[in-house]
Design a protein around this motif. Structure first.
Motif, PDB file in Angstrom:
ATOM      1  N   LEU A  66     -13.985  20.018  39.042  1.00 41.11           N
ATOM      2  CA  LEU A  66     -13.703  21.450  39.151  1.00 41.11           C
ATOM      3  C   LEU A  66     -12.922  21.924  37.921  1.00 41.11           C
ATOM      4  CD1 LEU A  66     -13.875  24.078  40.703  1.00 41.11           C
ATOM      5  CD2 LEU A  66     -11.862  23.351  42.025  1.00 41.11           C
ATOM      6  N   GLU A  67     -11.951  21.150  37.500  1.00 38.70           N
ATOM      7  CA  GLU A  67     -11.200  21.488  36.277  1.00 38.70           C
ATOM      8  C   GLU A  67     -12.145  21.549  35.077  1.00 38.70           C
ATOM      9  OE1 GLU A  67      -7.893  19.495  33.289  1.00 38.70           O
ATOM     10  OE2 GLU A  67      -7.944  18.816  35.369  1.00 38.70           O
TER      11      GLU A  67
ATOM     12  N   ARG B 171     -14.407  24.639  35.261  1.00 41.06           N
ATOM     13  CA  ARG B 171     -13.654  25.855  34.924  1.00 41.06           C
ATOM     14  C   ARG B 171     -13.448  25.967  33.417  1.00 41.06           C
ATOM     15  NH1 ARG B 171      -9.649  25.507  40.128  1.00 41.06           N
ATOM     16  NH2 ARG B 171     -10.934  26.830  41.479  1.00 41.06           N
ATOM     17  N   ARG B 172     -13.218  24.835  32.764  1.00 38.75           N
ATOM     18  CA  ARG B 172     -13.062  24.831  31.308  1.00 38.75           C
ATOM     19  C   ARG B 172     -14.382  25.221  30.643  1.00 38.75           C
ATOM     20  NH1 ARG B 172     -10.052  20.763  30.972  1.00 38.75           N
ATOM     21  NH2 ARG B 172      -8.232  22.091  30.832  1.00 38.75           N
TER      22      ARG B 172
ATOM     23  N   TYR C 159     -16.707  27.022  31.909  1.00 34.73           N
ATOM     24  CA  TYR C 159     -16.890  28.443  32.181  1.00 34.73           C
ATOM     25  C   TYR C 159     -16.098  29.274  31.170  1.00 34.73           C
ATOM     26  CZ  TYR C 159     -17.319  32.762  34.865  1.00 34.73           C
ATOM     27  OH  TYR C 159     -17.613  34.045  35.259  1.00 34.73           O
ATOM     28  N   ARG C 160     -14.875  28.865  30.909  1.00 37.57           N
ATOM     29  CA  ARG C 160     -14.012  29.597  29.974  1.00 37.57           C
ATOM     30  C   ARG C 160     -14.609  29.631  28.567  1.00 37.57           C
ATOM     31  NH1 ARG C 160      -8.724  27.863  27.172  1.00 37.57           N
ATOM     32  NH2 ARG C 160      -7.942  29.867  26.479  1.00 37.57           N
TER      33      ARG C 160
ATOM     34  N   GLN D   3     -17.344  27.349  42.874  1.00 39.20           N
ATOM     35  CA  GLN D   3     -15.884  27.417  42.881  1.00 39.20           C
ATOM     36  C   GLN D   3     -15.336  27.696  41.486  1.00 39.20           C
ATOM     37  OE1 GLN D   3     -15.085  23.631  45.200  1.00 39.20           O
ATOM     38  NE2 GLN D   3     -13.293  24.863  45.723  1.00 39.20           N
ATOM     39  N   ALA D   4     -16.051  27.241  40.457  1.00 39.03           N
ATOM     40  CA  ALA D   4     -15.625  27.456  39.074  1.00 39.03           C
ATOM     41  C   ALA D   4     -16.038  28.827  38.552  1.00 39.03           C
ATOM     42  CB  ALA D   4     -16.195  26.354  38.181  1.00 39.03           C
ATOM     43  N   GLY D   5     -16.788  29.598  39.351  1.00 41.26           N
ATOM     44  CA  GLY D   5     -17.179  30.946  38.951  1.00 41.26           C
ATOM     45  C   GLY D   5     -18.630  31.107  38.565  1.00 41.26           C
TER      46      GLY D   5
ATOM     47  N   LYS E 228     -23.114  31.659  33.698  1.00 41.79           N
ATOM     48  CA  LYS E 228     -21.941  32.525  33.636  1.00 41.79           C
ATOM     49  C   LYS E 228     -22.389  33.977  33.638  1.00 41.79           C
ATOM     50  CE  LYS E 228     -17.746  33.417  31.006  1.00 41.79           C
ATOM     51  NZ  LYS E 228     -16.907  32.981  29.900  1.00 41.79           N
TER      52      LYS E 228
END
Length: 179
Positions: free
Chosen positions: A61-62, A65-66, A68-69, A125-127, A179
């Motif tokens: 998940l981390e 999320r990275r 995604y960023r 969950q990460a978007g 995204k």
């Protein structure tokens, strides 16, 4: 310039023009690795083929999320992992958490076995929005949609891997996280 990134490239360099990296260069869990090489929202596409299963769900998940960023709006992360619903006992022994035997076996570092449900949940969950490309369901039925190699080749797929040409022997669960 369009940045296209392969994470954990290993022996597979089937995406000409993409930046092929190894964990020692771009660790999914190291913000320093990412921020020293890329700007947020600067990457058009990311591929990780048989990488996420080496992380716990929380680490995955981390990592998601990275990604995604660092992805541009409209970018995608094509992700392939061993498929927890593939109905073959031999395959499941090979890809199981902890691997089938010796510590030097590639699967020895497996920390999770995903299904289309759990991988989709992780991505969401990460978007991300999720598009399932190749996967098995709970009944052991295979599902696939057409996908473009120009958007990232996954070697261990029904479409590309010659081992799967006549009978499925080493599939991957493949998603596009958008995204």
């Amino acid at each position: 310039m369009s940045i296209k990134l392969v994470l954990g490239a290993g022996e597979y360099h089937n995406n000409p023009g993409w930046i092929h990296t190894h964990e020692s260069e771009v660790n999914l869990l190291s913000e320093k690795d990412w921020s020293s090489r890329f700007q947020p929202a600067s990457i058009s596409a990311i591929i990780a083929e048989h990488v996420l299963e080496h992380l716990t769900y929380e680490e995955g998940l981390e990592a998601m999320r990275r990604c995604y960023r660092y992805l541009k709006p409209g970018g995608h992360f094509r992700c392939a992992v061993p498929d927890g619903y593939f109905p073959d006992e031999g395959y499941q022994r090979v890809v199981q958490v902890g691997g089938p035997g010796p510590r030097d076996h590639p699967a020895a570092g497996h920390k999770i076995l995903y299904t289309y449900k759990t991988l989709s949940q992780l991505c969401e969950q990460a978007g991300f929005m999720v598009r399932l490309l190749e996967y098995f369901d709970e009944e052991g039925d295979f599902h696939a949609v057409a996908w473009e190699a120009k958007d990232g080749v996954i070697y261990r797929s029904r479409r590309i891997d010659p081992r799967n040409s006549e009978k499925m022997v080493f599939p991957s669960l493949i998603v596009d996280a958008m995204k």
